[in-house]
Structures are given as C-alpha cells and as structure tokens.
Enzyme design. Structure first.
Site, PDB file in Angstrom:
ATOM      1  N   HIS A 157       0.793  -1.181  -0.019  1.00  0.00           N
ATOM      2  CA  HIS A 157       0.017  -0.108   0.091  1.00  0.00           C
ATOM      3  C   HIS A 157       0.890   1.238   0.067  1.00  0.00           C
ATOM      4  CE1 HIS A 157      -4.112  -1.842   0.699  1.00  0.00           C
ATOM      5  NE2 HIS A 157      -3.250  -2.946   0.997  1.00  0.00           N
ATOM      6  N   ASP A 365       3.609   9.359  -0.636  1.00  0.00           N
ATOM      7  CA  ASP A 365       2.314   8.618  -0.287  1.00  0.00           C
ATOM      8  C   ASP A 365       2.012   7.614  -1.478  1.00  0.00           C
ATOM      9  OD1 ASP A 365       0.088   8.140   1.301  1.00  0.00           O
ATOM     10  OD2 ASP A 365      -0.486  10.287   1.206  1.00  0.00           O
TER      11      ASP A 365
END
Ligand code: ADQ
Length: 485
Positions: A157, A365
C-alpha cells in the site's frame, strides 16, 4: 469456487450497518471476502503474556474472521519497531528517521513466522491468499517453508523506495528475496513498480521481462501496478445521510463569508502537514487581500503514538498553528483551525463538500485516498479544487488537479490562490475529469484486477517453481533480517 484468504496486520470487519467510520479499504476487502466466502486473518490488536498459536475464530456475514494475540515484545519489535520505525520511514524516503535495530528484525521475522504457523491450519488446498502491506513481506516465504503451494499475492500500500535508499537497509536482499516467494506482487503505481524493477536489475542482476514477469533468486513472480481507489458509490450514499448534511450545513454556515480550505490526514511526517501549514502562512503573507476571506481547517488524527518520530509532530503543529493565528487572526477570524481527532466518514464527507480547496500535499504517499474522497464529495455544479502533491501516487491518475511540489511553500501558496480564483467553468471541467477517474478506477476495479491477476498467474508462472529444497530452505546461518551477516 476457491476461497480468498486475506491477511493484513490488523483486521477490522465493518459492522452490519456499515459503520460510518470504517475506511474504504476495509469495506472493499469485506465485500471481496463475502463474494469469495473468504477468511480474514490478522492481529487482534490485543496482547497476551505468551503467544498461544491459537486463532480466535468468528463468523460475520459469511466471512470467517481469524485473529491472533501477540506478545508485548512482538508488538514493540515487529509493529512499532521494524514495520513503523524501519520500513515505513525508509519506504517513504525518510532514511533520516529510520532506526534499525537487530531486535526489530528478529521480532519482524518471529511475528511473520507466528502468522504463518497459525494461518496454515486455516488454509485449504485451492484457497487463494492475498497478503497486505509492509508488515507481512516475509509471510509467503514462511508459508512456503511449511510446504504451502497455494497461489499467494502481495499488495504494497505504500511506495517502494529508490534502489539507493533500499540498499541502506541492513539485509535488504533478504527482504526482497522474501517477495519472490509470492506469485503476484502488486504496487500502487508504475513509479513504485519501476523502482522495484530498478532494484531487481541493478542490485540483483535479475531480469524484468516485458510481460510483467520478474526473475531473481531462481524464482519468477508477476509484478504489476494496481492503483487502489475508493468505493465511490458508497461515498455518494454516505453524502446523502443526515449526518453528512448536518456536517455540510455547519461547515458552510461557519464559513458563509469565507472560502473553506481543508485537509484530512493521519498525523504522520509523510503527510507534509508542517510544510502545508508553512505554505498557508506564505499564502496569507503574500496575499493580504485574502485574509479574513479564507479559513483553513485541518483534521488530523493521532496515529502510532508509541513510535518516537510521531510523538512531537502534534506539538509542533500546535505551535505553528498558534503562530499563524497570532500573526494574522482578528477578533472574529481564526485563520487556521487544527483539530487533532478522528471523525466519522459522514462528518468528513460533509466538510469535504463545503470546502472550496482540498489540500492534499504529502511528501510521499503510496496513493492517498483523501484526494479521491474529496473529489467524490463535490457538488457537480459548483465543485471545489483539489491541490495535490506530485509525490502522492494519486497524482499519476489525477492529472486534472492542481499538481504541486509540497516542498515549495510558494508553489503551494500559488496553487491555493489559483484554486480560490478559478472560474467555475474550469472548476467543473477539471472536476468532471477527476470524477470520471474516481468512479471507474474505484476500489472494486482494484480488487477485481488484483484477484484476476492472481488467478492468471497460475498459467503465467512455471508449474512447480519450488523444489523441495527451496520450500524448506532457511536462510544461511546469520542471514535472517535481524542478525549480522
Ligand atoms: P493512509 O496513509 O492511512 O493509507 P490515505 O490513503 O489517505 O492514507 O487514507 C486515509 C483514510 O483515513 C481516508 O479514508 C481518510 O478519510 C481517513 N482519515 C484520515 N484522517 C482522518 C481523520 N482525522 N478523521 C477521519 N478519517 C480520517 C495507506 C497509504 C496510502 C494508501 C492507503 C490505501 O499510506 O498511500 O492510499 O493506505 O492503500
């Protein structure tokens, strides 16, 4: 039909009513599990004096939930230590914050072995296993060592770091070798996939084939990019709830003479909150005509409070917010409100809709779901503007946002001004392009693409990649993640 066994560090099954505070990922995994009559396995979040090797099993709406308790030392070394003090900062390009200790590596290996030991008894021969995130990279290797031959996929992720950074990790090759025990390895974006390819070719002299296969350590895996999305339909339903409407009304009424700028984040150095506050300061300094005409609301929930690098962030943010408010605030205007807590998805959705600018400026991110939620919450006839960091995985897809460099306060300040003054027609045009992507590249598309690729890996990879020796091979003495070479 084969079952899907999802493994993640924590397990959070939504309640029957689809609790408003459950995240998009949880909802998607829960839906996937129901479809496949699956099992969800992970840490309960509880500690026990002595690890028992027993899973607590319960059934919720057709899904089997299996959780284990860990010892306090496990939590300290595996979760707070290796996962969140070594891998998280390293993978977010913050090697200055990485604190490697051998005990962390040992704890990480031990917990992955404990997960494998307990999980093994839950698995049937035709199950597909889908492992999530950096906490569990060695899990497939541990399962293979115990003889498991099922299809196993892994999804990361968070970003994959550039090769030069990855090599700062002691025993980095062992960690990467563990990935080669999977059949499919998924990344959020092409950028992180390319960084992984770079490591394989430069550091391992491995092969990246044109069809997604990657070979090293005598093994071949499929590696691909599977950008995660949100459940846009569910988000639209949340927006129609009375709680969301009330939250919208309150945010709109408080800012009736002002344009609302907002951010929603976990408190984490990767989210660039201090840099964002500095950019807002810059905006107010260089554009005095906007003072009293804007208000910035930052919702930021504390996370990982036990990890050293997280302890001071909130205090520093308090300080910067205080300085900005002291410098520019007036009797009836607070330029920046920083709320250090979590809100339900319905409340957040209402505030998103009331905000003229969504500020999403992480320094790094994997994807960033807030950017997608902000777009999904907008009024199609009068949408707000998304200001998005180029270093969020989401920037790869969301090209119609105002893309900024979060390290440049001037760049972000310019984008805030541009967003506030953008003609409605341009806002609508940009939002329509963004919304089309949010709706099609949604969480179901992500889940289906990954599961389909995991199934397909069966025909793309050699039938029996593991010789008995490879299945049972332990690293050479002294080559586990925690011990010196
Ligand atoms: P996170 O780092 O947690 O996820 P993100 O993708 O933005 O980051 O997801 C955060 C979620 O929590 C969003 O749904 C947001 O609405 C919610 N949230 C955050 N702060 C909140 C608050 N104060 N109150 C209420 N809700 C709040 C990791 C990776 C990301 C990747 C996701 C999914 O770091 O890059 O996008 O996993 O793969």
């Amino acid at each position: 039909m084969s079952r899907l066994v999802v493994v993640s560090n924590r397990v959070a099954m939504p309640d029957k009513t689809g609790s408003a505070s459950v995240g998009g990922l949880t909802m998607a995994l829960a839906a996937a599990l129901q479809q496949y009559r699956g099992v969800w396995f992970g840490w309960s979040g509880e500690t026990t004096p002595t690890f028992t090797g027993q899973a607590h099993i319960c059934e919720t709406r057709g899904v089997t939930i299996a959780t284990i308790d860990l010892e306090a030392q496990d939590v300290q070394e595996y979760y707070n230590g290796y996962a969140n003090t070594v891998l998280w900062p390293l993978f977010h390009y913050r090697i200055d914050l990485t604190e490697y200790e051998r005990a962390f590596g040992e704890g990480y290996a031990r917990v992955n072995s404990r997960f494998a030991e307990t999980l093994l008894s839950q698995i049937r021969p035709d199950d597909m296993i889908w492992v999530h995130d950096y906490h569990l990279i060695p899990l497939a290797q541990e399962l293979r060592r115990r003889g498991l031959k099922n299809r196993i996929g892994f999804f990361l992720h968070i970003p994959w770091p550039a090769c030069q950074l990855m090599t700062t990790l002691p025993h980095h090759q062992d960690l990467v070798e563990a990935l080669f025990a999977y059949d499919l390895v998924g990344f959020q974006t092409q950028d992180w996939l390319s960084a992984f390819h770079g490591y394989v070719t430069d550091e391992l002299s491995g092969d990246v084939h044109g069809d997604g296969r990657v070979s090293a350590f005598g093994r071949t895996v499929i590696a691909g990019a599977f950008p995660i999305g949100i459940d846009a339909e569910n988000f639209a339903e949340i927006l129609r709830t009375p709680a969301a409407a009330k939250s919208y009304d309150r945010a709109a009424a408080t800012n009736v003479y002002r344009d609302l700028i907002m951010g929603v984040d976990r408190i984490d150095y990767s989210k660039g909150l201090e840099e964002r506050f500095a950019a807002y300061d810059q905006f107010l300094k260089t554009h005095p005509e906007f003072r009293e005409r804007v208000a910035y609301l930052q919702i930021a929930q504390t996370s990982r409070g036990d990890v050293e690098a997280y302890k001071d962030i909130s205090t520093r943010l308090d300080g910067v917010a205080g300085r900005i408010n002291a410098a520019y605030g007036t009797l009836d205007w607070t330029p920046l409100r920083y709320v250090n807590r979590s809100y339900g998805r319905d409340v957040v959705a209402g505030v998103y809709r009331a905000a003229k600018i969504g500020l999403v400026t992480p320094l790094r991110d994997g994807m960033n779901l807030v950017a997608k939620e902000y777009v999904a919450a907008q009024n199609p006839r009068d949408p707000g503007v998304l200001v998005l960091s180029r270093f969020a995985g989401a920037a790869r897809q969301m090209k119609a946002a105002l893309i900024v460099n979060p390290y440049s306060r001037e760049d972000v300040a310019d984008a805030i001004k541009r967003g506030l003054t953008m003609p409605r027609a341009e806002r609508i045009q940009r939002w329509e392009a963004l919304m089309a992507g949010v709706q099609t590249e949604n969480v179901s598309a992500w889940r289906d693409a990954f599961v389909a690729a995991l199934k397909a890996s069966q025909s793309q990879l050699p039938e029996a990649q593991f010789t008995e020796a490879q299945l049972t091979r332990r690293p050479a003495a002294g080559r586990s993640l925690g011990r010196p070479l």
